[in-house]
Design a protein around this motif. Structure first.
Motif, PDB file in Angstrom:
ATOM      1  N   THR A  27     -39.262   0.146  22.154  1.00 12.77           N
ATOM      2  CA  THR A  27     -38.847  -0.406  20.916  1.00 12.77           C
ATOM      3  C   THR A  27     -39.974  -0.176  19.662  1.00 12.77           C
ATOM      4  N   THR A  28     -39.572   0.183  18.600  1.00 11.81           N
ATOM      5  CA  THR A  28     -40.363   0.513  17.326  1.00 11.81           C
ATOM      6  C   THR A  28     -39.930  -0.374  16.404  1.00 11.81           C
TER       7      THR A  28
ATOM      8  N   ARG B 228     -43.553   1.437  21.864  1.00 12.95           N
ATOM      9  CA  ARG B 228     -42.588   2.546  21.854  1.00 12.95           C
ATOM     10  C   ARG B 228     -42.336   3.303  23.089  1.00 12.95           C
TER      11      ARG B 228
ATOM     12  N   ASP C 224     -38.575  -0.568  12.748  1.00 18.50           N
ATOM     13  CA  ASP C 224     -37.840   0.106  11.689  1.00 18.50           C
ATOM     14  C   ASP C 224     -38.021  -0.199  10.184  1.00 18.50           C
TER      15      ASP C 224
ATOM     16  N   SER D 170     -35.817  -0.845  16.596  1.00 18.99           N
ATOM     17  CA  SER D 170     -34.907   0.278  16.961  1.00 18.99           C
ATOM     18  C   SER D 170     -33.912   0.117  17.636  1.00 18.99           C
TER      19      SER D 170
END
Length: 392
Positions: free
Chosen positions: A127-128, A34, A130, A144
């Motif tokens: 980036t995560t 993230r 979803d 994400s």
């Protein structure tokens, strides 16, 4: 089982260690993180025991030993900065057969990230995850940034506030055990505080500050304090809270806080354990703080994160199915984690002086613990022996 694709959520110590090990075994790991870059935040830590064992098996000891800070001793100091007890670092190192280094958490992450990059592992920063959808032959993930992917397995190595755990196992609050403390850590310029070559520790009722020299002009600070569980503290509110809690503190504690710019990055989190009945479900497993956070009070979080990654990788290599691998991983490691969590919960009552503490008695106890005889017993209690010593 046949090596294939695996999605690892979290580019910290647990996730990067697992990515390196699985890549070596022929898997194709993808790491999502993230943060926008490798973390520069964190705190100074002792590195030994299980973490050292895994690092040695990965060929990282040379990199660890290349990290040098001018730390020769630990000093417990009075309100005027004068030490009342001194512990040579060599005494601690000798008790651990010199399988020991002092380094910052971000140093270890940097060493692991460099190895990941050299191995050609894909790391997607900023980036995560979803959504995760478990299918018969794999897991579909949406991210994400709007992209999608399919993977044979998903591993949550995304820390105490794990996104994967929330998606697969439910609300994080049901797994949390708050131990009554918050911890903050940050850099500061050490041009006039005269730390020398010593880690300096100053204790007061319900609050402790530790200062680590990093070089001629740099230092690290770690502030630990008892406080009600207020949950997440936004970045913009952290320094103000620290100044409030440490108002009137002795020595240089307030001065260091007052000198910090308001926008300076501060690592800040609660001392909260994560305790779960199971660490896996379907094609998803958790490692490190995501399933078994010990907290800073145990002094072994990074060690057990690396041990968890190592055991999981070994079991995936030798098992016929991921179900067998996940079960064997949990069966071996979970009792070790639970013991360390119990130890940390007990130790948390004494880690920082309380209103009931008698300073003279506490100083006698600290002196005994850090004596030539006591240090070996203490390090043995707090992870001096690797959990992998009997792992087959």
């Amino acid at each position: 089982m046949k090596p294939t694709s695996v999605l690892i959520s979290g580019g910290g110590i647990a996730g990067l260690t697992l990515a390196i090990l699985l890549k070596r075994m022929g898997w194709e790991p993808t790491v999502v993180e993230r943060n926008d870059a490798p973390s520069a935040e964190g705190y100074m830590m002792d590195f030994f025991g299980s973490g050292w064992d895994v690092a040695e098996r990965m060929g990282l000891i040379g990199d660890l030993n290349a990290v040098h800070y001018p730390i020769k001793r630990i000093e417990f100091v009075r309100g005027d900065g004068r030490p009342y007890m001194t512990v040579p670092i060599e005494r601690i190192s000798r008790a651990l057969s010199h399988r020991y280094v002092y380094l910052r958490r971000s140093d270890l992450e940097r060493i692991l990230f460099n190895r990941v990059r050299n191995k050609g592992v894909a790391v997607r920063f900023g980036t995560t995850i979803d959504t995760l959808t478990d299918r018969a032959d794999g897991i579909a993930a949406t991210f994400s940034d709007g992209t999608q992917g399919e993977f044979a397995l998903v591993i949550g190595a995304d820390g105490i506030h794990s996104r994967v755990r929330d998606l697969v196992f439910g609300s994080q609050r049901s797994f949390m055990r708050y131990l009554g403390y918050y911890v903050a850590a940050f850099h500061f310029p050490d041009s006039h505080h005269d730390l020398g070559n010593a880690v300096k520790i100053h204790e007061e009722t319900d609050r402790t500050a530790m200062f680590y020299p990093l070089g001629a002009m740099r230092a690290d600070a770690t502030y630990l304090f008892r406080y009600p569980d207020v949950g997440h503290v936004p970045a913009g509110d952290r320094m103000a809270l620290l100044r409030k809690v440490f108002a009137g503190a002795g020595w240089i504690i307030e001065r260091v806080l007052d000198e910090q710019p308001g926008a300076a990055p501060v690592f800040f989190d609660s001392a909260t354990q994560v305790a779960m009945p199971d660490w896996y479900a379907g094609r998803v497993a958790l490692i490190g703080d995501a399933c078994g956070c010990l907290t800073l009070l145990a002094g072994q979080g990074s060690h057990m994160a690396m041990a968890g990654a190592y055991v999981l990788a070994q079991e995936l290599e030798r098992a016929a199915t991921h179900q067998e691998a996940f079960a064997a991983y949990q069966r071996f490691l979970k009792p070790h984690v639970e013991k360390r969590q119990r130890d940390a919960a007990w130790f948390s009552k004494y880690f920082v002086p309380s209103e009931r503490s008698r300073p003279w008695l506490r100083r006698l106890a600290v002196d005994a613990i850090f004596s030539s005889l006591g240090i070996g017993l203490m390090m043995g209690q707090f992870g001096g022996k690797s959990v992998l010593a009997n792992y087959k």
